[in-house]
Design a protein around this motif. Structure first.
Motif, PDB file in Angstrom:
ATOM      1  N   ALA A   9       2.013   4.522   4.926  1.00 45.54           N
ATOM      2  CA  ALA A   9       0.906   3.633   5.291  1.00 45.54           C
ATOM      3  C   ALA A   9       1.265   2.912   6.585  1.00 45.54           C
TER       4      ALA A   9
ATOM      5  N   ARG B  15      -6.294  -3.496  -4.171  1.00 47.96           N
ATOM      6  CA  ARG B  15      -5.294  -4.294  -3.463  1.00 47.96           C
ATOM      7  C   ARG B  15      -5.897  -5.079  -2.304  1.00 47.96           C
TER       8      ARG B  15
ATOM      9  N   VAL C  86      -6.284   1.359  -3.556  1.00 49.08           N
ATOM     10  CA  VAL C  86      -6.297   0.651  -2.270  1.00 49.08           C
ATOM     11  C   VAL C  86      -7.387  -0.410  -2.259  1.00 49.08           C
TER      12      VAL C  86
ATOM     13  N   LEU D 291      -3.508   5.709   5.813  1.00 53.53           N
ATOM     14  CA  LEU D 291      -2.602   6.216   4.797  1.00 53.53           C
ATOM     15  C   LEU D 291      -2.619   7.743   4.782  1.00 53.53           C
TER      16      LEU D 291
ATOM     17  N   LEU E 165       0.829  -1.203   0.000  1.00 58.64           N
ATOM     18  CA  LEU E 165       0.000   0.000   0.000  1.00 58.64           C
ATOM     19  C   LEU E 165       0.865   1.256   0.000  1.00 58.64           C
TER      20      LEU E 165
ATOM     21  N   LEU F  73       2.023   2.398  -3.454  1.00 56.21           N
ATOM     22  CA  LEU F  73       1.043   2.823  -4.450  1.00 56.21           C
ATOM     23  C   LEU F  73       1.281   4.278  -4.849  1.00 56.21           C
TER      24      LEU F  73
END
Length: 787
Positions: free
Chosen positions: A83, A235, A232, A217, A74, A77
């Motif tokens: 995160a 994922r 997100v 995040l 994450l 990304l």
């Protein structure tokens, strides 16, 4: 000091009571502006600093269970700056002396060091020590409500397992500025808690070893939030992602934002009303002075004073009153704002909140008040410039009554001499009388509208807790469970009726517009918790679609007959296309309703319920509470009596408390208008009243000429004020309403009656003050005054 300045001081002293009344109206407008703008800027700045200092996350991503290795993915990304994963869940707290357990939210903290996001502000005690799994932090407001201090033990039930935990510190967090028990809208410090514990302890309690169930995040500079949310969600989808959302959809931030929006809306509406009335009053006062001082103006011009100098003299009078009122309003606004800070600290859990007014608020208050006041005076200055010395030193032309036709003659035959004098004064200056009528009507409209808003708040309470919700208690289950649990509840002693519900977390979309909330499944013909149509009749839950709250339908810009996209955020997380079949008048929140079996079929989970509404026999409530307390499937029980009391406190605080402030101010402005009208009329007919006394009229008969005019103006203003108040009530109700609660317009005879009494009380008080001065008038001095 110049002669004009000495005259200015004499003029101000002569009209000191009128100047004070107008100054109060100006001060009220500036007070509202300074107080509300100060509260808005204070809340915004405190929130910004609190979020920044304790690193509130910008994105929240709940998930069923995800491995800790996903945090690195994450963080990599695009658009994500950092995160962190954590464990969060629900729990119950057993407080000695209470029959029902209290609901709580458990949040994990890193075993070592401070969290990357959502850090805590320690108000007392210390943080849990690494390796000590029985130590926790407790929310400060909950601890104070129950007298819990660091060092005491707390009995906490997590996933059916009860354990004793030791409170080592009290804390607050920017994540929990506004806390409500699940399913409710009003905060209650005594009924909902937050517990912070070490990561290892939380993982063991919720079976999350090596995993997390919520990711936090922050966004990189220039990142698009929607793109990050979509990434997100992709994922986390395979791990049971429940849908990531931004800070603006976080419940706590949303409540604070709504409060700020309401204050900003009122600050844009209320002050201009008061300042406009002040400009109108100043226009009347200065116009009367110019008319009464025509001879003096002529003499000043004859002695060489220019039009600009003479006009500046009267403009100074206006500015002194306006600036004096603005200064008083600024000081009173600061005092009122500081008094309101205590209210906001009680309901919004800031560690501090200092009332600070930006210099721009003071500048704006001064500029707006002086400009509005000057506008009222500048209209009169045209007459000063137009007067030549010779014309100004002659008395004004007598009034022309020929335009009244035979109406005045017909009425005069039936009236006595004082009444005919009242009639002539009313017809002599109809424009000014109409202005006085509209001024008093404006004051009455504010009183009536605010009384209607107060009734609307009471109507919200009554409709929601007596007509919509007719249950005594609401039960929430830990997880959606079989509807056989409802049969178990029905068999419990003390239970009169049970009504199952299914609440499903979902994102509702119509094109580009969306709303994050819940879809509530109800039985076909609900009796304990109903939906009402626009005529306040109970609605039947039909199987073919969804019923939306009116506020939610407006937000999504959707009407019955259109298709709604429902992205379910639990279970199999299907995306449903459901037609909208109706709109309900919900006063609390923005619910969406479906028939229970139809919702379960759409989710492919037949016979599931997530809670229930109960009707209880109060004589056996203690026994029932104990049974509910021992049910492992029950996540929490909410009593309607507690929810009602919490909501009433919410309505009486924050922006809701402003209705009391504005109602009191409405009376002040009404009195200011009536009193100034009476004073101006007294100054204009002082010589006539003295003449009546000399030729044999009694004090009361002489005063009747003046008070009769005031009574007619006040009575004519009543119907105009009632109509204007009706329109204003809708505008104020829209300003007070939000996505969280809606205030209906309940404008009736009672509201008009209370406002009428306020006008009559102001008229009687003004009349008494004026009559007292009339009785004290020196007849010889008054008769020597040249017209």
């Amino acid at each position: 000091m110049s002669p004009l300045d000495r005259k200015l001081l004499r003029d101000i002293w002569r009209i000191k009571s009128q100047a004070a009344a107008i100054g109060v109206v100006i001060a009220v407008g500036v007070l509202m502006l300074v107080m509300m703008s100060g509260l808005v800027s204070s809340l915004e700045e405190t929130r910004r600093a609190y979020y920044e200092r304790y690193r509130l996350a910008e994105v929240f991503a709940p998930v069923t269970r995800a491995p800790e290795s996903m945090i690195d993915e994450l963080a990599d990304l695009p658009g994500v700056a950092a995160a962190e994963g954590r464990v969060a869940g629900d729990a119950l707290i057993d407080i000695k002396g209470l029959s029902l357990p209290l609901q709580a939210r458990v949040v994990s903290l890193p075993d070592y060091g401070a969290p990357t996001f959502n850090d805590v502000f320690l108000t007392d005690g210390r943080r849990p020590e690494p390796g000590n799994r029985d130590e926790i932090l407790l929310l400060t407001s909950f601890a104070r409500a129950h007298g819990i201090k660091p060092g005491q033990n707390l009995r906490v039930t997590i996933r059916g397992a009860q354990r004793e935990l030791r409170v080592v510190g009290l804390a607050q967090s920017p994540e929990f500025l506004y806390l409500t028990p699940p399913g409710e809208i009003a905060p209650d410090d005594s009924r909902f808690a937050v517990v912070w514990m070490g990561r290892a302890t939380a993982q063991a309690a919720y079976d999350m070893e090596g995993a997390f169930n919520e990711a936090l995040l922050s966004l990189a500079r220039g990142a698009r939030e929607k793109a990050v949310l979509d990434a997100v969600n992709r994922r986390l989808e395979r791990f049971g992602g429940l849908g990531a959302y931004g800070r603006e959809d976080h419940l706590s931030d949303r409540y604070v934002s709504e409060e700020i929006r309401g204050l900003r809306s009122m600050s844009a509406v209320a002050p201009p009303i008061f300042l406009g009335v002040a400009a109108f009053l100043l226009h009347i006062v200065v116009a009367r002075m110019v008319q009464a001082e025509r001879g003096q103006i002529g003499l000043m011009k004859a002695f060489g004073y220019t039009n600009l100098e003479v006009g500046a003299h009267y403009l100074k009078l206006v500015l002194i009153i306006a600036i004096g009122g603005a200064i008083a309003g600024c000081l009173a606004g600061i005092a009122a704002g500081r008094a309101m800070v205590g209210v906001y600290l009680e309901y919004y859990k800031f560690p501090f909140l200092v009332f600070e007014v930006r210099p721009s608020s003071f500048v704006m208050g001064f500029v707006i008040s002086t400009l509005s006041a000057s506008a009222g005076g500048l209209l009169v200055l045209r007459n000063i410039f137009a007067l030549t010395p010779a014309a100004a030193m002659r008395p004004p032309a007598p009034a022309d009554y020929s335009r009244t036709g035979h109406i005045a003659d017909a009425l005069a035959e039936r009236l006595d001499q004082p009444s005919r004098m009242v009639l002539r004064r009313l017809m002599r200056q109809p424009g000014r009388m109409a202005g006085a009528v509209m001024g008093i009507a404006a004051g009455m409209a504010i009183s009536a509208a605010m009384t209607g808003i107060m009734s609307g708040f009471d109507e919200t309470m009554d409709l929601n807790f007596n007509f919509v919700d007719r249950s005594d208690a609401t039960i929430a289950f830990v997880n959606p469970t079989s509807d056989k649990t409802i049969l178990e509840l029905q068999r419990m002693p003390g239970v009169i009726a049970v009504e199952p519900v299914r609440n499903v977390q979902a994102v509702l979309r119509n094109g580009l517009k969306s709303h994050r909330g819940t879809v509530e499944g109800r039985v076909p013909d609900p009796r304990l918790n109903r939906a009402l149509d626009t005529n306040l009749r109970a609605m039947t839950m039909r199987k073919e679609g969804v019923i939306l709250a009116a506020s939610l339908a407006r937000k999504l810009d959707i009407e019955p007959g259109q298709m709604l996209t429902v992205e379910v955020r639990e279970g199999r997380r299907p995306v449903l296309q459901i037609p909208v079949i109706g709109v309900t008048e919900s006063l609390l929140g923005s619910p969406a309703y479906m028939e229970l079996d139809a919702l379960n079929r759409a989710l492919r989970e037949p016979g599931r319920v997530s809670g229930a509404s109960l009707k209880i026999d109060t004589a056996r409530s203690a026994e029932l509470h104990q049974r509910l307390k021992n049910m492992p499937a029950v996540a929490g029980v909410s009593l309607k009596s507690d929810a009602r009391e919490s909501f009433r406190r919410l309505m009486d605080s924050g922006a809701g408390a402003m209705r009391y402030v504005m109602a009191a101010i409405a009376f002040i402005i009404t009195f200011g208008i009536v009193y100034n009208s009476a004073r101006i009329a007294q100054a204009e007919c002082e010589r006539d009243l003295a003449s009546l006394r000399v030729i044999g009229f009694s004090k009361w008969e002489a005063a009747f000429v003046l008070l009769g005019e005031l009574a007619v103006v006040a009575l004519v203003a009543l119907p105009a004020g009632a109509l204007l108040g009706y329109a204003l009530a809708f505008a104020l109700a829209a300003g007070f309403s939000s996505d969280l609660y809606q205030i209906p317009v309940t404008y009736g005879r009672g509201d008009v009656g209370i406002a009428t009494l306020a006008v009559l009380a102001a008229a009687l008080l003004s009349g008494w003050l004026v009559k007292r001065d009339i009785d004290r008038t020196d007849l010889i001095v008054a008769l020597k005054t040249r017209d």
